[in-house]
Design an enzyme around this catalytic site. Structure first.
Site, mmCIF file in Angstrom:
data_model
loop_
_atom_site.group_PDB
_atom_site.id
_atom_site.type_symbol
_atom_site.label_atom_id
_atom_site.label_comp_id
_atom_site.label_asym_id
_atom_site.label_seq_id
_atom_site.Cartn_x
_atom_site.Cartn_y
_atom_site.Cartn_z
ATOM 1 N N GLU A 65 25.087 -4.630 16.440
ATOM 2 C CA GLU A 65 24.153 -5.252 17.372
ATOM 3 C C GLU A 65 24.296 -4.661 18.759
ATOM 4 O OE1 GLU A 65 24.169 -9.540 15.105
ATOM 5 O OE2 GLU A 65 25.026 -9.502 17.101
ATOM 6 N N CYS B 16 24.611 -3.819 26.395
ATOM 7 C CA CYS B 16 25.928 -4.019 25.816
ATOM 8 C C CYS B 16 25.884 -3.388 24.433
ATOM 9 C CB CYS B 16 26.201 -5.523 25.743
ATOM 10 S SG CYS B 16 27.732 -5.934 24.905
ATOM 11 N N CYS C 180 35.261 -5.200 13.578
ATOM 12 C CA CYS C 180 36.369 -4.964 14.518
ATOM 13 C C CYS C 180 37.666 -5.283 13.803
ATOM 14 C CB CYS C 180 36.218 -5.850 15.754
ATOM 15 S SG CYS C 180 37.468 -5.506 17.035
ATOM 16 N N CYS D 274 40.983 -11.021 16.904
ATOM 17 C CA CYS D 274 41.128 -12.090 17.899
ATOM 18 C C CYS D 274 40.472 -13.362 17.342
ATOM 19 C CB CYS D 274 40.494 -11.694 19.222
ATOM 20 S SG CYS D 274 41.163 -10.146 19.898
ATOM 21 N N CYS E 126 36.868 -14.732 18.445
ATOM 22 C CA CYS E 126 35.733 -13.804 18.489
ATOM 23 C C CYS E 126 35.128 -13.665 17.097
ATOM 24 C CB CYS E 126 36.215 -12.444 18.998
ATOM 25 S SG CYS E 126 34.928 -11.168 18.970
ATOM 26 N N CYS F 100 29.065 -12.859 24.621
ATOM 27 C CA CYS F 100 30.391 -12.288 24.369
ATOM 28 C C CYS F 100 31.037 -12.961 23.167
ATOM 29 C CB CYS F 100 31.323 -12.521 25.561
ATOM 30 S SG CYS F 100 30.732 -11.842 27.090
HETATM 31 N N1 SAH Z 1 37.154 -5.188 21.755
HETATM 32 C C1 SAH Z 1 36.831 -5.050 23.152
HETATM 33 C C2 SAH Z 1 35.359 -5.103 23.390
HETATM 34 C C3 SAH Z 1 34.716 -6.457 23.160
HETATM 35 S S1 SAH Z 1 34.211 -7.004 24.723
HETATM 36 C C4 SAH Z 1 37.583 -6.091 23.946
HETATM 37 O O1 SAH Z 1 38.103 -7.019 23.343
HETATM 38 O O2 SAH Z 1 37.692 -5.966 25.162
HETATM 39 C C5 SAH Z 1 33.849 -8.615 24.457
HETATM 40 C C6 SAH Z 1 34.574 -9.519 25.421
HETATM 41 O O3 SAH Z 1 34.220 -10.845 25.049
HETATM 42 C C7 SAH Z 1 36.083 -9.412 25.274
HETATM 43 O O4 SAH Z 1 36.713 -9.668 26.499
HETATM 44 C C8 SAH Z 1 36.357 -10.526 24.304
HETATM 45 O O5 SAH Z 1 37.682 -10.948 24.331
HETATM 46 C C9 SAH Z 1 35.391 -11.571 24.805
HETATM 47 N N2 SAH Z 1 35.111 -12.608 23.813
HETATM 48 C C10 SAH Z 1 35.317 -12.536 22.482
HETATM 49 N N3 SAH Z 1 34.962 -13.695 21.886
HETATM 50 C C11 SAH Z 1 34.535 -14.504 22.853
HETATM 51 C C12 SAH Z 1 34.008 -15.815 22.877
HETATM 52 N N4 SAH Z 1 33.881 -16.522 21.752
HETATM 53 N N5 SAH Z 1 33.643 -16.335 24.066
HETATM 54 C C13 SAH Z 1 33.756 -15.609 25.199
HETATM 55 N N6 SAH Z 1 34.238 -14.363 25.247
HETATM 56 C C14 SAH Z 1 34.630 -13.807 24.090
#
Ligand code: SAH
Length: 364
Positions: free
Chosen positions: A106, A119, A126, A130, A133, A357
């Site tokens: 996406e 974005c 991935c 985490c 996410c 995000c």
């Molecule tokens: N893998 C990379 C790129 C993803 S960026 C990274 O982790 O930095 C996406 C951002 O959104 C990251 O900071 C991630 O931690 C954050 N994110 C992931 N899940 C989220 C959620 N449920 N709510 C808010 N932010 C989230």
């Protein structure tokens, strides 16, 4: 869910080669392979990067047979739109793309009063696992190619230029590697994409490196590799906790590279590039939003070239976690600011179309 640093071996081969995979030299070599003179490569680049077109019928400066040969060899269809969703009265637009092997990724186009940003995804799925996410829950399908990454931007830039976002035609100026995937786990392809996006037009899209952000969980060796690339791109680090004990659970790769090591690498990047580091902190109710954690975060970042982006947690399927109440969020920001550390709450977009995000799951 375990961490997957390496992408599994693809079952269905590699994505077809595309103009955007190649640097200037590579493009000329590819054109030479077709028995064509080098300047045809430049002409093709002007259409693709300069005019944002892959439609060979529009390339009227090229003889018909040359058009067909170039487009067959260098402009394969890498992304097929599977679905497009919009919200914010048309200012936010998410596209689900189907890749050549059926994998789905996406990208999200966002128009702001002063800028238009895309974005992009760097991997299908991935491997970082985490728990908050959505992308992390399904694991890693595969790395994307440079061409597939760049195509998201080219298609987004074209959509913006065509006026597909509310407010009329817009120029896409900003790219954030914050979609699906961990960009630094797909280093060569992502670096190639950064080059293609920021090389001067018509050899590349001509975006400013300062308007490109690479976001990472903190893969220290890859950050160190970036130090040698003479980059000006913004580095964003997904910290989410100031202490190893909590970060081990929120960002599992922390068991390999600790908070101190990740921040050390980030400070070296700031020192080398002169660029301010972005720290991302998804604020989760009763998990990482306590006043003492805000204080610890501020203490950790004090006197550094840094900006903290607090992201109110976006809901994801199957997770019981939610965003902190607004007063808690305000107090968190206040306590970080109190130590002289810049900290703001990110204006998060696209929650209702699962485009915010951490919500990109590319569900069928
Ligand atoms: N893998 C990379 C790129 C993803 S960026 C990274 O982790 O930095 C996406 C951002 O959104 C990251 O900071 C991630 O931690 C954050 N994110 C992931 N899940 C989220 C959620 N449920 N709510 C808010 N932010 C989230």
């Amino acid at each position: 869910m375990s961490i997957q640093l390496e992408a599994p071996t693809p079952r269905r081969g590699r994505p077809p080669r595309h103009l955007a995979d190649l640097d200037e030299q590579g493009r000329r070599a590819a054109v030479a392979e077709l028995g064509l003179p080098a300047f045809r490569a430049d002409q093709l680049s002007r259409h693709y990067f300069g005019r944002l077109t892959s439609d060979s019928a529009a390339m009227t400066d090229l003889p018909t047979d040359v058009r067909a040969a170039l487009s067959d060899a260098l402009l394969p269809q890498l992304l097929e739109p599977e679905r497009t969703l919009t919200c914010d009265d048309g200012a936010t637009r998410k596209t689900v793309w189907r890749l050549f092997d059926g994998a789905l990724v996406e990208s999200v186009l966002m128009r702001y009063p002063q800028r238009t940003t895309i974005c992009v995804s760097s991997q299908a799925g991935c491997g970082m696992a985490c728990p908050f996410c959505a992308t992390g829950q399904a694991g890693l399908t595969r790395n994307m190619s440079t061409g597939e990454i760049v195509e998201q931007v080219v298609r987004g830039a074209r959509a913006a230029a065509d006026g597909d976002l509310a407010g009329g035609p817009a120029r896409l100026g900003n790219v954030v590697f914050m979609g699906m995937g961990e960009p630094l786990a797909n280093y060569p392809a992502v670096l190639g994409a950064v080059r293609r996006l920021t090389d001067a037009a018509p050899g590349g899209l001509g975006l400013s490196q300062r308007h490109v952000t690479v976001s990472t969980v903190g893969l220290v060796p890859a950050i160190e590799r970036m130090l040698d690339e003479q980059l000006q791109v913004t580095l964003a680090v997904s910290l989410h906790a100031p202490d190893d004990e909590l970060r081990d659970t929120l960002v599992p790769i922390n068991t390999r590279w600790k908070v101190d090591e990740v921040l050390d690498a980030a400070w070296r990047y700031a020192a080398t590039t002169g660029r301010r580091i972005s720290i991302e902190y998804a604020l989760i109710r009763d998990i990482n939003d306590q006043a003492d954690r805000a204080h610890a975060l501020g203490a950790l970042l004090r006197d550094r070239l840094v900006h903290v982006n607090v992201i109110p947690l976006n809901p994801t399927p199957g997770s019981e976690w939610d965003a902190s109440p607004k007063p808690v969020e305000r107090e968190f920001v206040r306590r970080v600011n109190e130590q002289g550390v810049a900290c703001t709450v990110r204006d998060t977009r696209g929650q209702e179309i699962a485009a915010a995000c951490g919500q990109l799951a590319a569900e069928r």
